[in-house]
Design a protein around this motif. Structure first.
Motif, mmCIF file in Angstrom:
data_model
loop_
_atom_site.group_PDB
_atom_site.id
_atom_site.type_symbol
_atom_site.label_atom_id
_atom_site.label_comp_id
_atom_site.label_asym_id
_atom_site.label_seq_id
_atom_site.Cartn_x
_atom_site.Cartn_y
_atom_site.Cartn_z
ATOM 1 N N ASP A 136 -13.158 -34.149 43.061
ATOM 2 C CA ASP A 136 -12.648 -35.493 42.775
ATOM 3 C C ASP A 136 -13.192 -35.939 41.414
ATOM 4 O O ASP A 136 -14.383 -36.191 41.266
ATOM 5 C CB ASP A 136 -13.111 -36.449 43.882
ATOM 6 C CG ASP A 136 -12.526 -37.840 43.730
ATOM 7 O OD1 ASP A 136 -11.843 -38.095 42.723
ATOM 8 O OD2 ASP A 136 -12.768 -38.680 44.622
ATOM 9 N N ASP A 137 -12.312 -36.003 40.400
ATOM 10 C CA ASP A 137 -12.725 -36.483 39.075
ATOM 11 C C ASP A 137 -12.089 -37.831 38.759
ATOM 12 O O ASP A 137 -11.860 -38.169 37.598
ATOM 13 C CB ASP A 137 -12.382 -35.461 37.987
ATOM 14 C CG ASP A 137 -10.886 -35.172 37.916
ATOM 15 O OD1 ASP A 137 -10.198 -35.340 38.942
ATOM 16 O OD2 ASP A 137 -10.399 -34.781 36.841
ATOM 17 N N ARG B 240 -20.119 -31.693 40.304
ATOM 18 C CA ARG B 240 -19.995 -30.519 39.434
ATOM 19 C C ARG B 240 -21.098 -29.507 39.723
ATOM 20 O O ARG B 240 -20.856 -28.290 39.798
ATOM 21 C CB ARG B 240 -20.054 -30.942 37.962
ATOM 22 C CG ARG B 240 -18.792 -31.569 37.422
ATOM 23 C CD ARG B 240 -18.816 -31.585 35.900
ATOM 24 N NE ARG B 240 -19.962 -32.331 35.405
ATOM 25 C CZ ARG B 240 -19.901 -33.518 34.827
ATOM 26 N NH1 ARG B 240 -18.728 -34.119 34.683
ATOM 27 N NH2 ARG B 240 -20.983 -34.128 34.381
ATOM 28 N N THR C 263 -8.427 -30.213 40.800
ATOM 29 C CA THR C 263 -8.939 -31.566 40.570
ATOM 30 C C THR C 263 -7.970 -32.573 41.158
ATOM 31 O O THR C 263 -6.766 -32.320 41.228
ATOM 32 C CB THR C 263 -9.134 -31.841 39.079
ATOM 33 O OG1 THR C 263 -7.877 -31.754 38.400
ATOM 34 C CG2 THR C 263 -10.102 -30.847 38.471
ATOM 35 N N LEU D 73 -7.204 -26.504 38.085
ATOM 36 C CA LEU D 73 -8.124 -26.203 36.988
ATOM 37 C C LEU D 73 -8.301 -24.695 36.845
ATOM 38 O O LEU D 73 -8.331 -24.172 35.733
ATOM 39 C CB LEU D 73 -9.480 -26.877 37.241
ATOM 40 C CG LEU D 73 -10.543 -26.705 36.154
ATOM 41 C CD1 LEU D 73 -10.089 -27.382 34.866
ATOM 42 C CD2 LEU D 73 -11.878 -27.295 36.619
ATOM 43 N N LEU E 10 -15.926 -29.900 33.426
ATOM 44 C CA LEU E 10 -14.950 -30.912 33.834
ATOM 45 C C LEU E 10 -15.406 -32.299 33.387
ATOM 46 O O LEU E 10 -16.553 -32.692 33.599
ATOM 47 C CB LEU E 10 -14.782 -30.877 35.353
ATOM 48 C CG LEU E 10 -13.752 -31.836 35.956
ATOM 49 C CD1 LEU E 10 -12.355 -31.499 35.457
ATOM 50 C CD2 LEU E 10 -13.801 -31.768 37.487
#
Length: 702
Positions: A110-111, A129, A149, A157, A182
């Motif tokens: 989850d970004d 990360r 992502t 990704l 990321l």
């Protein structure tokens, strides 16, 4: 589903054989035996009994306490044996320990915006990360791994390594490196989209999915329930790992709007508090020119009904440049959503005084005809122009004007004291030449502020006398004046031809004096001088057609408007521009006023944005919040766009968990089972042994 099952936080206890509980009637045995064993009811007194009365009462009290303890131990022992016959088991949630047994692993990270929450001084994304990279490096040899992502629009990704369409060269170290690289995003959480990509990767084959998230945001997990069902129904295990503070809190500005009021008006602001504690925080409105105005807001704490809401008003000055302004609060919990962008109209009018030294017999013969129209091409351009004769100059000393143009005035002596004082107080003066100008009078009256002394006027040498002397290409790096023309407007200056100009005496360039435009053979045409906060500039030719072709060039209008802004005024650029709003991740479309207009879009960082072009529109998907400007190759902006974040992503309260979604799908298959019957039998035996030790060897009193 077994009606005897119980669950708490994902841990459940179930009875395999609930019918065995019917054997519980044996619990009545010890109770009946206890009741049957009673003391004799008929008594006959004799001598010794009188002597033992006191001792008898003491023994009876001890026996009552002793019998109740024995009864309790015997009942508990039998209850445990009966419960063991029902074969209960404890079911614990499966963990991600030993992940990789299926040979196919997908790491979902989850970004989204909310992953910038701080946990012990470190962001949730940073912790995710690290965990994702650790898992990737620890996978057994031969395991195929992918990374997805889910911030904004979910995307792959790293494709599933070893797939026909994947990157077979990606080893676990390479995958870990990509996870560590990321970057934090501004988008909303798209768990559903991420699991759709996982479904496409795994197909009908089982795998393992590690989801690293903060589980923040309303409805995020609910929208992905169908995907969870689909994956688990095909044997794929989903392991969520949550990175979120124990007590989520966040302040977020969600509204700012301009309205009429005292001074230049007021901006109404609204801020939400997702923390449990009430707070007082400063809220700052930054005007389009960067000027800050701060107030303090009282924010109540959040409740079950919703976040705390704080509202206030901020008064703005009488003169404000129009454009995109911002509202900012101070909050370290989730720094990325501390600013809200909104439109602020131009407040007040920037006033420019034009002193006409040669009115002319017709409109087009007037010295300032073209100049006046370049200053205010539209009624809403934001510049108020007053044209006067030299004898009618008033208001300079009162601060009514920001810029004054003195056009082809023969003798400036009448206005010189006012102009000098105006410049020394921070005003800007532009002197344009012409046939009426007497250099010696300028040198005498305005010598203290001139960039260089004036000499005689004469025609400029050129290859073709009918075309005049061309200008050299200006340098936007050396002179900030030309920065707005840097992309494609500089060539317009080369089309200007100067037939005649007033010569300047040699001067030392550098420091406060600089030459902005000159002919190709080096003759100065546009020279300026800084005097404190004020500025004086000389245009050595005319603003009409008598000495140059400047008014006929496309560059004339933006050049004059840029000149006003650079001299210290406000041109009201964008006064007739459209205004639009958007959100990060949503498509924004701007309609162009004419078909085929060449325009560019610049983002908050000043860089050009890649757009999709149509004949009458531009469209793009912003990936960051802030002010965006749509500007043609030449001229003022066509549109201002205020882009903000999705407010739902600022709601950091955790909703339904992924673990709950897993259990709702296939509860029996998603838990580690721990049989309990042997422990219950052992416990019953220990209780019976304890009862035997307590009750054995004691004679019943008579």
């Amino acid at each position: 589903m077994n009606i005897f099952g119980m669950s708490l936080f994902g841990v459940s206890a179930l009875l395999i054989a609930p019918a065995a509980l019917a054997a519980g009637f044996v619990l009545a045995g010890p109770i009946l035996a206890h009741l049957v064993r009673r003391m004799p009811t008929e008594r006959k007194a004799f001598g010794l009994m009188f002597l033992l009365e006191r001792l008898q009462r003491r023994v009876q009290r001890r026996r009552q306490m002793h019998d109740r303890l024995l009864l309790l131990l015997r009942l508990l022992a039998l209850a445990l044996v009966v419960l063991a016959a029902a074969r209960p088991e404890l079911r614990l949630p499966q963990t991600a320990e030993g992940i990789g047994s299926t040979g196919r692993v997908v790491i979902v990270i989850d970004d989204s915006l909310s992953m910038d929450q701080r946990i012990g001084g470190e962001s949730a994304l940073s912790l995710a990360r690290k965990e994702g990279a650790r898992v990737a490096r620890g996978l057994p040899a031969g395991v195929r791994v992918a990374v997805v992502t889910m911030g904004g629009a979910a995307q792959t990704l790293v494709p599933l390594t070893g797939d026909a369409q994947g990157d077979a060269q990606d080893d676990t170290e390479g995958v870990a490196a990509k996870i560590e690289a990321l970057q934090q995003g501004y988008g909303r959480t798209d768990l559903h989209g991420a699991l759709v990509l996982v479904r496409e990767m795994l197909g009908e084959q089982p795998g393992e999915v590690l989801v690293l998230t903060d589980e923040a945001g309303p409805g995020v997990v609910d929208r992905a329930q169908e995907d969870v069902d689909w994956l688990q129904g095909r044997g794929t295990a989903i392991y969520p790992q949550v990175f979120a503070p124990e007590s989520p809190q966040n302040l977020v500005p969600i509204e700012a709007s301009y309205g009429e009021g005292l001074e230049g008006g007021t901006v109404s602001v609204k801020v939400l508090n997702y923390g449990a504690e009430a707070r007082e925080v400063p809220a700052t409105v930054a005007l389009p020119d960067g000027s800050p105005i701060t107030t303090f807001l009282q924010l109540p704490g959040a409740t079950e009904e919703g976040p705390g809401i704080g509202e206030g008003r901020i008064t703005v000055p009488r003169q404000v440049k129009g454009g995109v302004a911002s509202l900012t609060v101070e909050d370290d919990a989730l720094p990325l959503d501390n600013r809200f962008w909104f439109h602020l109209p131009r407040i007040g009018a920037s006033r420019v005084l034009v002193v006409d030294g040669d009115p002319g017999s017709t409109a087009t013969a007037s010295e300032v005809y073209f100049l006046e129209r370049a200053l205010a091409p539209w009624a809403s351009a934001g510049v108020a122009v007053d044209v006067v004769a030299p004898s009618g100059v008033t208001g300079l000393e009162a601060g009514r004007y920001q810029v004054a143009f003195v056009a082809n005035v023969g003798d400036p002596g009448v206005v010189a004291p006012k102009l000098v004082e105006f410049v020394r107080k921070g005003g800007g003066v532009v002197l344009s030449m012409g046939r009426n100008v007497r250099p010696e009078r300028y040198n005498t009256a305005l010598g203290s502020i001139l960039p260089a002394a004036l000499q005689t006027s004469q025609p400029l040498p050129s290859p073709d006398e009918r075309k005049g002397a061309p200008l050299a290409l200006p340098d936007p790096v050396a002179h900030s004046f030309f920065k707005p023309f840097a992309r494609s407007g500089l060539e317009g200056f080369q089309k200007i031809r100067v037939f005649s100009a007033v010569q300047l005496a040699p001067f030392a360039e550098g420091g406060d004096v600089q030459t902005l435009l000159k002919t190709r053979d080096g003759q100065p045409v546009f020279v300026s001088r800084n005097i404190g906060t004020g500025r004086v500039a000389i245009w050595t030719s005319t603003m009409d057609l008598s000495w140059s072709n400047l008014p006929l060039q496309n560059i004339f209008l933006p050049f004059i408007q840029r000149m006003v802004g650079w001299m210290g005024g406000d041109t009201g650029e964008g006064g007739n521009a459209s205004r639009a709003s958007g959100r990060v991740g949503d498509r924004v479309e701007i309609r162009l006023p004419e078909r085929g207009v060449e325009a560019e879009i610049t983002g908050p960082d000043g860089r050009f944005v890649a757009v999709d072009r149509e004949a009458t529109a531009l469209s793009w998907t912003p990936v960051q919040p802030g002010p965006f400007e749509v500007r043609p190759v030449e001229g003022p902006p066509l549109a201002w766009v205020a882009v903000n974040l999705d407010p739902a992503e600022s709601d950091v309260r955790r909703g339904r968990s992924i673990e709950e979604a897993r259990l709702a799908s296939l509860p029996e298959q998603l838990q580690d089972r721990v049989p309990l019957e042997q422990w219950l039998v052992l416990g019953g035996a220990l209780l019976l042994a304890g009862a035997a030790l307590i009750g054995g060897g004691r004679a019943e009193p008579t």
